[in-house]
Design an enzyme around this catalytic site. Structure first.
Site, short mmCIF file in Angstrom:
data_model
loop_
_atom_site.label_atom_id
_atom_site.label_comp_id
_atom_site.label_asym_id
_atom_site.label_seq_id
_atom_site.Cartn_x
_atom_site.Cartn_y
_atom_site.Cartn_z
N HIS A 68 3.95 2.23 2.35
CA HIS A 68 3.33 2.44 3.90
C HIS A 68 2.95 1.21 4.48
CE1 HIS A 68 0.90 3.97 6.97
NE2 HIS A 68 -0.32 3.51 6.66
N ARG A 119 -7.49 4.11 -0.33
CA ARG A 119 -6.02 4.37 -0.67
C ARG A 119 -5.31 3.97 -2.11
NH1 ARG A 119 -3.66 2.99 5.40
NH2 ARG A 119 -4.74 4.88 6.53
N GLN A 140 0.83 -1.19 0.11
CA GLN A 140 -0.13 -0.14 0.18
C GLN A 140 0.69 1.22 0.11
OE1 GLN A 140 -2.67 1.26 3.64
NE2 GLN A 140 -4.21 0.82 1.95
N HIS A 175 0.74 5.03 0.92
CA HIS A 175 -0.25 5.87 1.62
C HIS A 175 -0.46 7.24 0.73
CE1 HIS A 175 -2.25 8.48 4.59
NE2 HIS A 175 -2.57 7.19 5.25
#
Lengths: 251, 589, 115, 135
Positions: free
Chosen positions: B356, B288, B231, B233
């Site tokens: 992230h 996200r 991921q 962010h």
């Protein structure tokens, strides 16, 4: 030619040295460069044998406390730009703690003190989780909010001359944590924790120098916590004295 | 070699590790529990989580709604039985944290307050201002001190898992103070070592987040699952990558490009919501992955801001006013002021996506058991099957408690059945391992640690970033292999033992390279676009026919071996993910 | 850990500190100016002070103005000497400081009774 | 091998940081104030010995040494008052469900109180002595 800054770093290698000494490095200057960035630059590019603790680099994990020009600071929240007027920046291990190596302090004494003060929520009767949350208004939370912000970085211990004199003093961080629970409306453990406040190693080692609160990077104000603890301990002393006079046992 | 014995060893003292320790201690107070971590527990990176922790609590919310948001947010790669278990226990765990003292923010009447978060249809994010992870971690640490059966080994660096008879029978670690090796035999081992986003150059993670547990398990033949899903962010500070919480948008912050235009409306998240009226699953409250991807397009089109710290967009909080910013986002204000010299009350904060969170990790079943008997994993280092292809913000803090507890209870059940293996039987192997680490400490090769680390981080950014292009992905795989090769020719300078961080960083770099390898190869193998894994050039669409599957990466001699595992689907059939107006349309129908 | 008896010293220190903050500067200025204020008629000043000291409340007030500052200042001096690493064990120093404050206060009380 | 270096506090620790020097200055206010208290005691003692002794003591107050002590004590008392009241709000916290007073208000109340009390005392002394002399 890029501008450089002289960073003098305290070194202590237990396997070779009998006492700390100072080593100078030239670090390329930039506006954003923190002391931590400078230390990492030194470790990566100049001398990999330098040891220092760090992790979050955003002033919340509490790892990177050092003395910068004789003041306790988080190296990640202290910038070279603030020392440009000075000939050099000196970085040492935190005062008052034993030095493991270079900038790495032995903070185990502080952690032991934290564990001593029973820093957990104490209830006479534990409610089951199914009964829902203990209510607490924002105003009630405000009463201990500042004391719950401690990141255990140890700067206040490095700032405290009484801890420096006598490491048995529970110290600012641990006593602020005790007060964090004592002042929590959900907690019923203040009476149990009183013994730690009451001791000579508790609030009564403090002479309200106040520097702990000045250096705290999270505005916890441990000096206030301790001195409010003195009032509580004072009252407790008087009550205890009355009880003894009335023929009850020493509480 | 220091030789010890315990019933349960937990590696990692963050949220999951501490919750596991407490659960185990409560399940069976007779057990000897050893919590081992390379840092003091409150340094663990849980501390940096800001926004909050999910759990259904409002009367008009439902477990089903939380389930749906999580499954669609994860692009249907979540194991739905796991999600079910998770949503059913999240609130209970949040309440337990409350009972342990966690200062969750409250409404004026004293009840729990919740805030909006990206990808969540209804507000269900519990928060403690914008330091939720900090308060959770410190609450757990302080509560753990209550239990005399929890002993700690602070600043012990785990180097190996020890196996006996096909089961995990202990671990070995370096006592960082002295540099000496320690063997700890245990009936059950729980890995709770957190993520690995330090394989990337720009990331929100602390320096300690180096994928240790993932690599430790991987090296023992345990598969890593869904490692391609990393991921980004959408809002980190440019330059440093420091996290600016999603709660900034949950509270009403908006993202604008160079022209002051709220560009998210051009990426299927509109229509534009009025200022100060954030709408769940719209615009800034999209998931996200979508937001990070939108930034990438804006930057490609030249509509990002050029700042001295690199390209960015603006996160504008000014309309919230000083009082609300101080109440809800005080840490954000402090961070912006300290690290980019911006006062969020008067100026927008420059932000950009940064690596992230690793959705994937050590494969576990829904009970946190790994493929290796005796070994459990929980938290970010594990892939329990909760997050699928994209995690929703505030689900990971809840995961720590929910599955940390499961891991603790499972390990306690196992440890209660019998004592650990006699440590003497592990000694010979541990001594062999120690010899390898000693050789590393004394290594005299030609490669420099920092060089390999930086090249890896750059390669991962290039070939395993927000958008993944075929040529670059292959290059990254090759590069990581090359770096692993060069790693064996590492030369270290520091020969000492006491707090030799060069040595420990070198071991961490070995872990990072293993994780990077797994990520790069899993990414290459997944020939579709799903959630955070986007291949716009060669496979722009999701392909359920072939890839509604978890990837499994096994360590092998040359290149890792890939395998696939079915996703558990119980009641939510894969559909298209819709946010903004389209999502609302879908809800009505 | 054992209960400390510091609360006794601290209470007296605190009372003295508060008193000194509220009337210290005024009192010092008064006695500094006293010879000049009294210059016209020193006997009258003596008589006025005599009247004050004749009243039980007056005695109590004067006792407070002497005893509390004694405990306040000697408490600080005791801790200050410790801060300066005075190479002396704590107990004799405590006896000297707090014993001294007690003794001087008692003497003051005795004198007040003589008036 | 574990061989931490133990840092021992030096006797001159308080010279090395402005915050510590301020603290030591604050504590040092006790010295002139202690001497001043002894002076008060000596006045009381002379009073017990009769009018002549007291008047002699009164005259002695004009000596440069005692004026210097007064000057020092005044400076100490003022510095003490300022630093003392600055710390009061940290110790005296009024924050209950029924009554809340902000730390700033607590401090202000003490500041105003101290000014009024000190000025009042001086004024009272002057007026009383004037009135006594007038009789």
């Amino acid at each position: 030619m890029t501008e450089t800054v002289t960073v003098r770093v305290q070194r202590y290698r237990p396997e070779e040295d009998t006492a700390p000494w100072e080593q100078s490095f030239e670090v390329p200057y930039s506006e954003d460069l923190s002391i931590l960035d400078a230390l990492n630059q030194i470790k990566d590019q100049q001398d990999p044998t330098l040891s220092h603790r760090w992790s979050c680099r955003m002033a919340i994990c509490g790892s990177c406390g050092v003395m910068v020009n004789n003041e306790p600071k988080l190296s990640c929240k202290t910038f070279l730009r603030d020392y440009r007027e000075q000939a050099a920046v000196t970085v040492r291990a935190l005062d008052n703690f034993p030095i493991e190596r270079d900038l790495v302090s032995d903070i185990s004494g502080f952690i032991d003190h934290l564990e001593t003060v029973q820093p957990w929520l104490i209830r006479s009767e534990e409610q089951p989780v199914s009964a829902g949350a203990y209510p607490q208004t924002p105003e009630q939370m405000q009463r201990y909010a500042a004391f719950s912000q401690c990141i255990n970085c140890g700067l206040c211990y490095a700032a405290c001359p009484q801890f420096g004199r006598d490491p048995a003093f529970l110290g600012p961080g641990a006593l602020a944590l005790a007060q964090r629970y004592n002042l929590d409306s959900r907690d019923e453990g203040a009476a149990q924790r009183m013994q730690w406040l009451n001791a000579g190693e508790g609030v009564w080692s403090c002479t309200f120098v106040g520097y702990c609160s000045e250096v705290c990077p999270k505005d916890v104000d441990p000096a206030a916590a301790i001195n409010r603890g003195k009032v509580a301990s004072d009252i407790n002393y008087a009550v205890n004295l009355l009880n003894i006079l009335r023929g009850k046992d020493d509480a | 070699m220091d030789v010890r014995q315990a019933d349960i060893v937990i590696v990692g003292g963050g949220g999951a590790g501490l919750r596991a320790a407490i659960a185990a201690a409560e399940a069976n107070p007779q057990l000897d529990i050893l919590l081992l971590s390379k840092v003091y527990p409150m340094r663990s990176h849980t501390v940096a989580a800001e926004g909050g922790c999910a759990g259904v609590i409002q009367p008009h919310d439902s477990l089903d709604a939380h389930f749906d948001d999580t499954v669609s947010g994860g692009d249907w790669l979540c194991d739905q039985d796991v999600v079910d278990y998770f949503v059913r226990h999240a609130t209970e765990e949040n309440l337990r944290l409350e009972h342990w003292g966690c200062p969750w923010s409250r409404k004026p009447d004293g009840s729990i307050n919740v805030r909006a978060f990206g990808g969540m249809k209804i507000e269900r994010t519990w928060f403690a201002a914008d330091k939720s992870g900090f308060h959770i971690l410190h609450t757990l640490f302080q509560t753990s001190l209550k239990y005399p059966s929890i002993r700690r080994c602070d600043e012990y660096f785990c180097t190996d898992l020890l196996l006996e008879g096909g089961a995990c029978a202990g671990i070995q670690a370096i006592d960082m103070r002295t540099g000496s090796h320690t063997l700890i035999a245990a009936s059950a081992v729980i890995l709770a070592t957190g993520g690995a986003a330090r394989v990337y150059r720009y990331n929100t993670n602390g320096g300690i987040v180096t994928g240790d547990g993932m690599a430790l398990a991987y090296r023992q033949g345990v598969p890593l699952r869904d490692m391609e899903f990393v991921q980004y962010h959408p809002t980190g500070l440019p330059g440093s990558g420091i996290l600016i919480t999603e709660a900034a948008r949950g509270e009403g912050g908006v993202l604008t490009n160079r022209d002051g235009y709220r560009y998210l409306q051009d990426y299927g998240l509109g229509p534009e919501t009025p200022l100060g009226e954030p709408k769940n699953k719209h615009m800034e409250l999209g998931p996200r992955d979508r937001l990070s991807q939108a930034f990438w397009h804006e930057a490609q089109a030249g509509r990002a801001l050029a700042t001295s710290r690199g390209e960015a967009v603006n996160l504008d909080l000014r309309h919230l006013g000083e009082a609300r910013i101080n109440e809800r986002l005080p840490f954000i204000r402090d961070l912006a002021r300290t690290y980019v010299n911006v006062d969020a009350v008067h100026e927008p904060i420059p932000v950009r996506p940064t690596a992230h969170y690793t959705m994937g990790g050590i494969q576990t079943d829904r009970y946190t058991a790994t493929a290796l008997s005796g070994l459990f994993a929980a938290g970010e280092c594990a892939s329990v099957g909760l997050h699928g292809a994209n995690r929703l913000g505030s689900n990971s803090l809840a995961e720590l408690s929910v599955f940390g507890r499961v891991a603790g209870e499972q390990a306690a059940a196992r440890a209660s059945q019998g004592p650990s293996v006699d440590p003497q039987r592990l000694l010979a192997r541990a001594q062999d391992n120690a010899a390898v680490w000693e050789a590393l400490r004394e290594s005299t090769g030609n490669e420099r640690l920092a060089t390999i680390r930086d090249e890896m981080a750059r390669a991962m950014e290039d070939g395993a970033g927000i958008f993944r292009l075929p040529g670059q992905m292959r290059q990254t795989c090759t590069k990581v292999a090359e770096l692993k090769d060069r790693y064996s020719d590492l030369g270290l300078v520091d020969r000492s033992r006491a707090f030799n961080t060069e040595w420990l960083n070198a071991i961490e770099l070995g872990y990072l390279l293993d994780v990077a390898e797994a990520m790069a190869h899993a990414a290459l193998a997944r020939q579709e676009s799903r959630g955070s894994h986007q291949r716009p050039e060669d496979f722009p669409q999701r392909d359920d026919a072939q890839f509604l599957k978890h990837s499994l990466v096994y360590r092998a001699a040359d290149a890792p071996r890939l395998d696939w595992q079915d996703v558990v689907i119980t009641r939510s059939q894969p559909a298209e993910r819709h946010y903004g107006a389209a999502g609302q349309q879908e809800n009505k129908s | 850990m054992r209960r400390s008896h510091e609360p006794v010293a601290w209470s007296l220190f605190g009372a003295g500190g508060m008193l000194l903050a509220f009337i210290g500067p005024g009192l010092v200025l008064t006695t500094a100016l006293l010879p000049w204020l009294a210059a016209d008629d020193p006997q009258a000043t003596h008589a006025a002070i005599g009247a004050l000291l004749a009243h039980p409340l007056g005695k109590l007030l004067v006792l407070a103005c002497v005893a509390l500052p004694l405990f306040h200042t000697l408490h600080r001096i005791y801790h200050g000497l410790h801060d300066l690493h005075l190479p002396a064990p704590r107990l004799p120093l405590q006896l000297l400081c707090y014993g001294g404050a007690t003794l001087l206060s008692a003497v003051t009380g005795w004198w007040l009774l003589q008036v | 091998m574990h061989k931490p270096y133990i840092q021992r506090q030096r006797a001159d620790w308080w010279l090395r940081n402005p915050a510590y020097r301020r603290y030591m200055l604050r504590e040092a206010t006790a010295l002139p104030l202690f001497l001043y208290t002894l002076l008060l005691m000596s006045g009381l003692f002379q009073f017990t010995r009769g009018e002549a002794a007291f008047l002699q003591w009164l005259e002695m107050l004009r000596s440069p040494w005692l004026l210097a002590l007064h000057g020092l004590a005044l400076a100490a008392a003022l510095f003490h008052a300022v630093t003392w009241i600055a710390l009061v709000p940290k110790i005296l916290v009024i924050d209950t469900d029924r009554l809340r007073v902000s730390p700033a208000a607590v401090k202000l109340a003490h500041q105003v109180g101290a000014v009024v009390c000190n000025a009042g005392l001086l004024l009272l002394a002057v007026l009383l002595l004037r009135a006594a002399a007038g009789n």
